[in-house]
Design a protein around this motif. Sequence first.
Motif, PDB file in Angstrom:
ATOM      1  N   GLU A  38     -10.695   8.842   8.097  1.00 16.68           N
ATOM      2  CA  GLU A  38     -10.518   9.667   6.923  1.00 16.68           C
ATOM      3  C   GLU A  38      -9.240   9.712   6.208  1.00 16.68           C
ATOM      4  O   GLU A  38      -9.360   9.601   4.925  1.00 16.68           O
ATOM      5  N   GLU A  39      -8.261   9.380   6.962  1.00 17.90           N
ATOM      6  CA  GLU A  39      -6.994   9.440   6.233  1.00 17.90           C
ATOM      7  C   GLU A  39      -6.853   8.046   5.607  1.00 17.90           C
ATOM      8  O   GLU A  39      -6.251   8.121   4.123  1.00 17.90           O
ATOM      9  N   LEU A  40      -7.318   6.876   5.906  1.00 15.02           N
ATOM     10  CA  LEU A  40      -7.551   5.667   5.093  1.00 15.02           C
ATOM     11  C   LEU A  40      -8.082   6.009   4.167  1.00 15.02           C
ATOM     12  O   LEU A  40      -7.679   5.317   2.986  1.00 15.02           O
ATOM     13  N   ALA A  41      -9.501   6.541   4.047  1.00 14.75           N
ATOM     14  CA  ALA A  41     -10.079   6.617   2.800  1.00 14.75           C
ATOM     15  C   ALA A  41      -9.594   7.205   1.933  1.00 14.75           C
ATOM     16  O   ALA A  41      -9.531   7.084   0.577  1.00 14.75           O
ATOM     17  N   ALA A  42      -8.816   8.552   2.152  1.00 15.58           N
ATOM     18  CA  ALA A  42      -8.144   9.257   1.129  1.00 15.58           C
ATOM     19  C   ALA A  42      -6.798   8.479   0.514  1.00 15.58           C
ATOM     20  O   ALA A  42      -6.891   8.652  -0.647  1.00 15.58           O
ATOM     21  N   ARG A  43      -6.362   7.903   1.441  1.00 16.73           N
ATOM     22  CA  ARG A  43      -5.293   6.948   0.948  1.00 16.73           C
ATOM     23  C   ARG A  43      -5.587   6.021  -0.117  1.00 16.73           C
ATOM     24  O   ARG A  43      -5.028   5.729  -1.269  1.00 16.73           O
ATOM     25  N   ILE A  44      -6.581   5.311   0.028  1.00 21.55           N
ATOM     26  CA  ILE A  44      -7.157   4.174  -0.769  1.00 21.55           C
ATOM     27  C   ILE A  44      -7.790   5.029  -2.028  1.00 21.55           C
ATOM     28  O   ILE A  44      -7.311   4.339  -3.095  1.00 21.55           O
ATOM     29  N   HIS A  45      -8.270   6.210  -1.881  1.00 21.20           N
ATOM     30  CA  HIS A  45      -8.812   6.712  -3.388  1.00 21.20           C
ATOM     31  C   HIS A  45      -7.674   7.059  -3.918  1.00 21.20           C
ATOM     32  O   HIS A  45      -7.714   6.999  -5.228  1.00 21.20           O
ATOM     33  N   ARG A  46      -6.659   7.952  -3.327  1.00 22.10           N
ATOM     34  CA  ARG A  46      -5.499   8.634  -4.087  1.00 22.10           C
ATOM     35  C   ARG A  46      -4.631   7.478  -4.710  1.00 22.10           C
ATOM     36  O   ARG A  46      -4.312   7.747  -5.769  1.00 22.10           O
ATOM     37  N   SER A  47      -4.543   6.378  -4.178  1.00 20.41           N
ATOM     38  CA  SER A  47      -3.661   5.323  -4.872  1.00 20.41           C
ATOM     39  C   SER A  47      -4.376   4.521  -5.403  1.00 20.41           C
ATOM     40  O   SER A  47      -3.810   3.267  -5.960  1.00 20.41           O
TER      41      SER A  47
END
Length: 328
Positions: A38-47
């Motif tokens: 979940e954290e990985l998906a958020a980071r990919i989207h955010r960056s």
Amino acid sequence: MRTLILAPFDPLQLDRLRAAVPVEYESWLDTRRLTDPEELAARIHRSRISILVVEAEFVFEETFDDAPGLQFVGICRGSTDHIDVEAATRHRIVVVNTPARNARAVAEHALGLMFALARKIPQAHSHVASGQWENPVEPYISMRGIEMQGRAAGIVGLGAIGSELARMCAALGMDVIAHDPFAASPPPGIHMTSLKTLASNSDFISVHLPAAADTDGMIDAGMISRMKRSAFLINCSDPSVIDQAALVRALDSGGIGGAAFDVFDTHPIAPDNPLMGLDNVVFTPHIGGATAETIRRHSEMMTDDILRFTRGQRPVNIVNPEVWKRYG
């Protein structure tokens, strides 16, 4: 194409990438933690990440659902079992791996375990370090070993690692026999044989098979019973390949001489694992591929394929080539 690298990576290859694309680098070896999905998906989207490179992180379909800008996932290992490749393919994401990146490292480790068993090196170290070395004569009796030259090395699985180990054993003057029904061209001087014959004739058996339905329990009670009482078994591949209960019985009863393991059902090994109570077993904590050269190798392989991708060229180590028609 913004790139996020969470795998350990060689500085020279990072410089090559940074000359072509923006790169965020955060190795799990430095953070000592893995990024949860979940954290990985958020980071990919955010960056706004287009290219993701991992070694140990799990990447599930939910990650792809939440990261619509992702185009490329690089896996710094040969195995792809912690990435949902089918989901990536459905999302038209290119997946690239680094096959055989650690073949030399694991083969050398397996050879080191063979030496450790043959010369009782762990026991000798413990004997000295614990202050037990009082009688200068006793170790010559209790720790007398065997030489490798002239012994038979049985290699089960002649992929990149098994073939590398086979060549090393041959260079030591060992007689090398191997079993692999899918080996198209075994190294020169390696004699192919059946699993039963290999079990009966080997002084050392080193297993290098992938986890799969047809390899599950391949080293079973029947094969173990055919081994010499003086023989040693080494496993640096996957724990599922060996019938552990049958092996424990053989080790405990003196049915075989000893064994060495770099892989286990759990990481770390469970304290109540029956192997832990045996004195003819050598353990290492899943470090067969843990070398600086492995990192340099996978970094170069991955960098080459990322740069090919950014130039519109087909990556060499693409896992799902059917996706390439979108880009090719």
